[in-house]
Design a protein around this motif. Structure first.
Motif, PDB file in Angstrom:
ATOM      1  N   LEU A 500       0.818  -1.210   0.000  1.00 31.83           N
ATOM      2  CA  LEU A 500       0.000   0.000   0.000  1.00 31.83           C
ATOM      3  C   LEU A 500       0.856   1.267   0.000  1.00 31.83           C
ATOM      4  O   LEU A 500       0.408   2.325  -0.426  1.00 31.83           O
ATOM      5  CB  LEU A 500      -0.940  -0.004   1.205  1.00 31.83           C
ATOM      6  CG  LEU A 500      -1.925  -1.188   1.251  1.00 31.83           C
ATOM      7  CD1 LEU A 500      -2.802  -1.111   2.489  1.00 31.83           C
ATOM      8  CD2 LEU A 500      -2.786  -1.203  -0.009  1.00 31.83           C
ATOM      9  N   ILE A 501       2.067   1.179   0.515  1.00 35.76           N
ATOM     10  CA  ILE A 501       3.053   2.259   0.397  1.00 35.76           C
ATOM     11  C   ILE A 501       4.381   1.629   0.019  1.00 35.76           C
ATOM     12  O   ILE A 501       4.618   0.441   0.256  1.00 35.76           O
ATOM     13  CB  ILE A 501       3.195   3.074   1.702  1.00 35.76           C
ATOM     14  CG1 ILE A 501       3.723   2.196   2.840  1.00 35.76           C
ATOM     15  CG2 ILE A 501       1.882   3.728   2.090  1.00 35.76           C
ATOM     16  CD1 ILE A 501       4.012   2.989   4.120  1.00 35.76           C
ATOM     17  N   GLY A 502       5.249   2.434  -0.582  1.00 36.12           N
ATOM     18  CA  GLY A 502       6.538   1.895  -0.993  1.00 36.12           C
ATOM     19  C   GLY A 502       7.557   1.843   0.125  1.00 36.12           C
ATOM     20  O   GLY A 502       8.452   1.004   0.128  1.00 36.12           O
ATOM     21  N   GLY A 503       7.426   2.735   1.093  1.00 39.67           N
ATOM     22  CA  GLY A 503       8.372   2.787   2.202  1.00 39.67           C
ATOM     23  C   GLY A 503       8.208   4.090   2.946  1.00 39.67           C
ATOM     24  O   GLY A 503       7.330   4.906   2.643  1.00 39.67           O
ATOM     25  N   TYR A 504       9.059   4.314   3.920  1.00 38.34           N
ATOM     26  CA  TYR A 504       9.006   5.540   4.710  1.00 38.34           C
ATOM     27  C   TYR A 504      10.363   5.760   5.362  1.00 38.34           C
ATOM     28  O   TYR A 504      11.194   4.847   5.452  1.00 38.34           O
ATOM     29  CB  TYR A 504       7.905   5.465   5.772  1.00 38.34           C
ATOM     30  CG  TYR A 504       8.174   4.433   6.859  1.00 38.34           C
ATOM     31  CD1 TYR A 504       8.767   4.798   8.067  1.00 38.34           C
ATOM     32  CD2 TYR A 504       7.852   3.093   6.668  1.00 38.34           C
ATOM     33  CE1 TYR A 504       9.027   3.861   9.050  1.00 38.34           C
ATOM     34  CE2 TYR A 504       8.107   2.149   7.644  1.00 38.34           C
ATOM     35  CZ  TYR A 504       8.695   2.536   8.832  1.00 38.34           C
ATOM     36  OH  TYR A 504       8.959   1.596   9.802  1.00 38.34           O
ATOM     37  N   ASP A 505      10.583   6.986   5.809  1.00 43.34           N
ATOM     38  CA  ASP A 505      11.798   7.329   6.546  1.00 43.34           C
ATOM     39  C   ASP A 505      11.431   7.637   7.988  1.00 43.34           C
ATOM     40  O   ASP A 505      10.353   8.164   8.268  1.00 43.34           O
ATOM     41  CB  ASP A 505      12.477   8.552   5.912  1.00 43.34           C
ATOM     42  CG  ASP A 505      12.985   8.265   4.513  1.00 43.34           C
ATOM     43  OD1 ASP A 505      13.535   7.165   4.309  1.00 43.34           O
ATOM     44  OD2 ASP A 505      12.810   9.124   3.627  1.00 43.34           O
ATOM     45  N   SER A 506      12.358   7.317   8.895  1.00 45.40           N
ATOM     46  CA  SER A 506      12.105   7.548  10.310  1.00 45.40           C
ATOM     47  C   SER A 506      13.410   7.858  11.023  1.00 45.40           C
ATOM     48  O   SER A 506      14.437   7.218  10.753  1.00 45.40           O
ATOM     49  CB  SER A 506      11.453   6.313  10.951  1.00 45.40           C
ATOM     50  OG  SER A 506      11.364   6.465  12.355  1.00 45.40           O
ATOM     51  N   PRO A 507      13.410   8.835  11.930  1.00 45.15           N
ATOM     52  CA  PRO A 507      14.633   9.114  12.697  1.00 45.15           C
ATOM     53  C   PRO A 507      15.001   7.953  13.612  1.00 45.15           C
ATOM     54  O   PRO A 507      16.180   7.786  13.970  1.00 45.15           O
ATOM     55  CB  PRO A 507      14.268  10.364  13.501  1.00 45.15           C
ATOM     56  CG  PRO A 507      12.781  10.311  13.627  1.00 45.15           C
ATOM     57  CD  PRO A 507      12.300   9.715  12.343  1.00 45.15           C
ATOM     58  N   ALA A 508      14.010   7.125  13.989  1.00 39.93           N
ATOM     59  CA  ALA A 508      14.274   5.989  14.869  1.00 39.93           C
ATOM     60  C   ALA A 508      15.111   4.920  14.178  1.00 39.93           C
ATOM     61  O   ALA A 508      15.629   4.015  14.839  1.00 39.93           O
ATOM     62  CB  ALA A 508      12.961   5.387  15.358  1.00 39.93           C
ATOM     63  N   ARG A 509      15.247   5.033  12.868  1.00 41.47           N
ATOM     64  CA  ARG A 509      16.062   4.064  12.142  1.00 41.47           C
ATOM     65  C   ARG A 509      17.537   4.203  12.517  1.00 41.47           C
ATOM     66  O   ARG A 509      18.267   3.212  12.567  1.00 41.47           O
ATOM     67  CB  ARG A 509      15.855   4.255  10.635  1.00 41.47           C
ATOM     68  CG  ARG A 509      16.573   3.256   9.756  1.00 41.47           C
ATOM     69  CD  ARG A 509      16.036   3.333   8.343  1.00 41.47           C
ATOM     70  NE  ARG A 509      14.683   2.783   8.271  1.00 41.47           N
ATOM     71  CZ  ARG A 509      13.769   3.154   7.373  1.00 41.47           C
ATOM     72  NH1 ARG A 509      14.059   4.090   6.492  1.00 41.47           N
ATOM     73  NH2 ARG A 509      12.586   2.599   7.368  1.00 41.47           N
ATOM     74  N   PHE A 510      17.953   5.443  12.767  1.00 40.26           N
ATOM     75  CA  PHE A 510      19.358   5.683  13.104  1.00 40.26           C
ATOM     76  C   PHE A 510      19.551   6.232  14.514  1.00 40.26           C
ATOM     77  O   PHE A 510      20.679   6.367  14.970  1.00 40.26           O
ATOM     78  CB  PHE A 510      19.975   6.656  12.084  1.00 40.26           C
ATOM     79  CG  PHE A 510      19.791   6.207  10.665  1.00 40.26           C
ATOM     80  CD1 PHE A 510      20.332   4.999  10.236  1.00 40.26           C
ATOM     81  CD2 PHE A 510      19.045   6.952   9.768  1.00 40.26           C
ATOM     82  CE1 PHE A 510      20.149   4.563   8.936  1.00 40.26           C
ATOM     83  CE2 PHE A 510      18.866   6.528   8.477  1.00 40.26           C
ATOM     84  CZ  PHE A 510      19.412   5.324   8.057  1.00 40.26           C
TER      85      PHE A 510
END
Length: 775
Positions: A500-510
């Motif tokens: 339904l979405i291709g992806g997302y960015d999140s500050p919690a990733r780094f």
């Protein structure tokens, strides 16, 4: 105590000096806050924060042209090295291997605190067996070249998992070890300034330093044809301010010269010219002082509007000098001042309606014009008579008035053709009503189309993400914000798996929350347990357990690593990624999660359903910008109607005659309809400042209609009055019409609407004047 000319001038001068002192300490701005709401919704607040303080507003995209590919790459590296040492820049990225190595080294060292795959199950026999088998399979893929040297230390592939998140979305091309455009003809850099996006002075200083360093770098490299192309919010703000400053100075000069030339031709006296400009100077200064005291700063566009105010402010002195020359001061006060005062009050109603706007730009324009008109009228009424004396040596304008007396009866025959023209214009507007208005907020922006095209090209070359869709989370502190981001991320992960979405960015990733880091650290097994599980998991694997001692050592080291903080990310490009998505507002924090579409468009209803009850706010930036503009347009419509009703009510109460009221309003309404239809036919798409211009046509034009209104033959229009009206109209048309030359859409719209509208208002008032009045 009777006021003498000397005392009057002294009091006026003291007031002007006090006003000048306030103006001297006033901050003049030309940033985008002119176009931002003063009371935004939660969604609009995100837009406001991003434009004023967000990291995105501090980013500049650079493109280096000229020379050969190797020269451009060398120039890119040298420029990055220069800028990275300067305090004006927080981050400088160009895709150099050295900068990427720093990111990889950070990710590798902290992979067990960062990887979302880390859990107790990951280090069970089954978990290790599956993860290591997957890594061995990856050796045959393009990622295998990076994985193979680190396989003994990272057999579960945590680094590959993290780098895949780091490289999510579009990435710039790479040529000769640095970022390059899609066609390879330009080297690309991404720079973050220290100055906030709302700090236009800081942005300008950073841009000037950047250009000077590029020039020095190109000269040192001996590349004579090297060119630097820039784009970004900071450059837009700097260019917009420069444009507004230049336009205000140029238009004010043109307007002033033209009006002074007209007045000199009329007065043939430098003394009267100087006296006649006193209301103009007083009104302009009074407007700036009022805005400064009310708002603390003055928009450059507001000052630009003063070029139009010059034309109206000087009208009052024209009326006084021309009309009092025949009747004397007492006669002018008795016969003409009530009409002028009523005209001032109609302008006050028109401008005053703007004070209630939630659009700061309109509110400032309204206060500036309102204060300026009142100040100019007060100076004309109380100061000019004292300074000019009882006996004015005014040029006789009766011959001009007598010529106008002959013209007015002759144009009465145009009444029905004008009505037919107005009906045709109204019909055209009704039929083509869907094509009248520009639906985009960008219609108000002073950013040129050329700059917008450059920005789009650089964004495509540097792989800037499309941040149309955002998920926004608010929290009391940073830890709560990161935990909420992780919780919402779990919901978004499901949507990614469903396509339904291709992806997302999140500050919690780094920068995971401290709670998540603690949980991941607790998941790391003791050395004895890990060895035992590895032995069982690798019985049939080509990668023997005994080769994984470095892996065991890294796990033991990771169990004692300190918790990651924001400062830990310094000197990596990951800091920029986190700072752009994790924002502090006073004591509260917010997280932005930009969404990327997949092969198909994002399923907005499914997304909203998935986020229901999480406290996360979904924002479609395109929708919000359009909604913001539509809110402005709707509000401007209501304010214009309110201003019109106030003018009608004022005239109705004062005139106490429906017939006289209709006679005054008819030419004004016809002027508005004809002007708007004419603009539409000329290809001008209307926006909210055209709407405000319609209101100003009525407010300004009512001054002329009121002079034509005479209830009895004892008050027929004399030649001097007609001459003063024509001269005042010329100066008003010059004042407002000059704005039509502006390239700033806000000023241009007012100019092309009110300039011809004021001229038509006088002409149509003369056409529809009762025959006995013109006799």
């Amino acid at each position: 105590m009777k006021m003498t000319a000397g005392r009057t001038f002294l009091l006026w001068l003291l007031a002007m000096l006090a006003g000048a002192a306030i103006v001297w300490n006033t901050r003049f701005t030309a940033d985008m806050s002119f176009f931002l709401p003063s009371h935004p919704t939660a969604e609009q607040q995100v837009l406001v924060d991003q434009l004023k303080e967000g990291v995105v507003s501090r980013l500049l995209m650079l493109a280096i042209e000229g020379g050969e590919a190797e020269q451009r790459a060398a120039l890119s590296r040298d420029l990055r090295g220069r800028l990275a040492k300067m305090p004006e820049f927080v981050s400088v990225q160009n895709g150099e291997a050295g900068s990427q190595e720093a990111d990889r080294a950070f990710l590798f060292k902290h992979r067990y605190l960062l990887s979302p795959a880390i859990s107790q199950e990951r280090f069970t026999v089954a978990g290790l067996k599956a993860a290591i088998a997957n890594s061995i399979d990856l050796l045959a893929s393009p990622a295998g070249m990076m994985l193979k040297p680190m396989l003994a230390r990272d057999p579960t592939g945590e680094l590959i998992e993290l780098i895949s998140g780091l490289n999510a979305g579009a990435q710039p091309n790479s040529r000769n070890g640095v970022w390059a455009s899609r066609d390879g003809e330009r080297a690309m850099l991404l720079v973050q300034t220290q100055a906030l996006g709302s700090d236009t002075d800081g942005q300008e200083a950073a841009i000037n330093r950047l250009r000077s360093e590029f020039a020095a770098s190109a000269e040192a490299a001996g590349i004579t044809n090297a060119k630097l192309q820039l784009s970004g919010p900071g450059l837009f703000a700097v260019n917009s301010r420069a444009t507004i400053k230049d336009e205000v100075s140029r238009l004010s000069l043109i307007s002033s010269i033209a009006i002074i030339a007209v007045l000199l031709f009329v007065y043939r006296s430098f003394r009267l010219l100087g006296l006649g400009l006193l209301p103009v100077v007083s009104g302009a200064l009074g407007g700036v002082v009022a805005v400064s005291l009310a708002y603390g700063s003055v928009f450059g566009i507001t000052v630009g509007f003063g070029a139009a105010l010059i034309g109206e402010s000087v009208d009052y002195s024209i009326y006084y000098f021309v009309q009092s020359g025949k009747t004397g001061l007492a006669g002018w006060r008795e016969r003409f001042w009530p009409t002028i005062r009523l005209g001032v009050l109609t302008s006050v109603c028109g401008f005053g309606a703007l004070l209630f706007s939630g659009f700061p730009g309109l509110a400032q324009l309204g206060l500036y014009a309102l204060s300026g008109v009142i100040t100019a009228a007060v100076v004309t009424r109380f100061v000019l008579p004292q300074l000019s004396g009882k006996h004015l040596k005014m040029r006789d304008l009766a011959p001009l008035g007598r010529q106008l007396e002959k013209v007015i009866p002759a144009i009465h025959c145009l009444r029905w053709p004008v009505i037919a023209l107005a009906l045709a214009a109204a019909t055209t507007l009704f039929i083509q009503r869907g094509e009248l208005w520009n639906p985009e907020l960008s219609a108000l922006s002073p950013i040129t189309q050329a700059d917008q095209n450059i920005d789009m090209a650089l964004r495509a070359d540097i792989g800037a993400p499309d941040s149309r869709y955002l998920v926004v989370i608010n929290a009391a502190d940073r830890e709560a914000a990161l935990q909420a981001a992780e919780k919402t991320g779990a919901q978004l992960d499901q949507l990614v798996r469903q396509g339904l979405i291709g992806g997302y960015d999140s500050p919690a990733r780094f920068l995971p929350s401290q709670a998540t880091q603690a949980a991941r650290r607790a998941s790391l097994p003791a050395e004895a347990d890990l060895r035992r599980h590895l032995q069982a998991a690798q019985q049939d694997s080509p990668l023997a357990a005994k080769k994984l001692d470095p892996f065991i050592a890294d796990i033991a080291s990771a169990r004692h690593l300190p918790t990651l903080e924001r400062a830990t990310l310094d000197n990596t490009s990951l800091a920029l990624a986190v700072d752009s998505l994790l924002l502090q507002h006073g004591e509260s924090w917010s997280v932005l999660l930009p969404l990327r579409p997949g092969e198909q468009a994002i399923d907005v209803p499914a997304l909203k359903a998935a986020l229901a009850g999480t406290g996360a706010l979904f924002i479609d930036m395109s929708v919000e910008f359009n909604k913001l503009y539509n809110d402005y347009l709707h509000e401007a419509t209501l304010l214009s109607l309110a201003g019109l009703l106030a003018i009608v009510a004022l005239l109705a109460v004062t005139l106490r005659s429906p017939r006289r009221l209709a006679a005054i309003l008819l030419p004004l309404v016809l002027a508005v309809v004809i002007v708007i239809a004419g603009l539409h036919l000329l290809g001008e798409r209307l926006h909210l400042l055209h709407l405000i211009g319609m209101l100003l046509i009525v407010a300004v034009g009512s001054n002329y209609a009121l002079f034509f209104d005479r209830p009895s033959l004892d008050h027929h229009l004399d030649p001097e009055t007609l001459a003063s009206m024509l001269i005042a109209n010329v100066t008003t048309v010059i004042g407002f019409g000059t704005l039509a030359l502006s390239s700033v859409p806000v000023l241009h719209a007012v100019g092309v609407t009110v300039g011809p509208g004021a001229m038509l208002a006088l002409l149509l008032s003369a056409i529809f004047v009762p025959r006995e009045t013109a006799a």
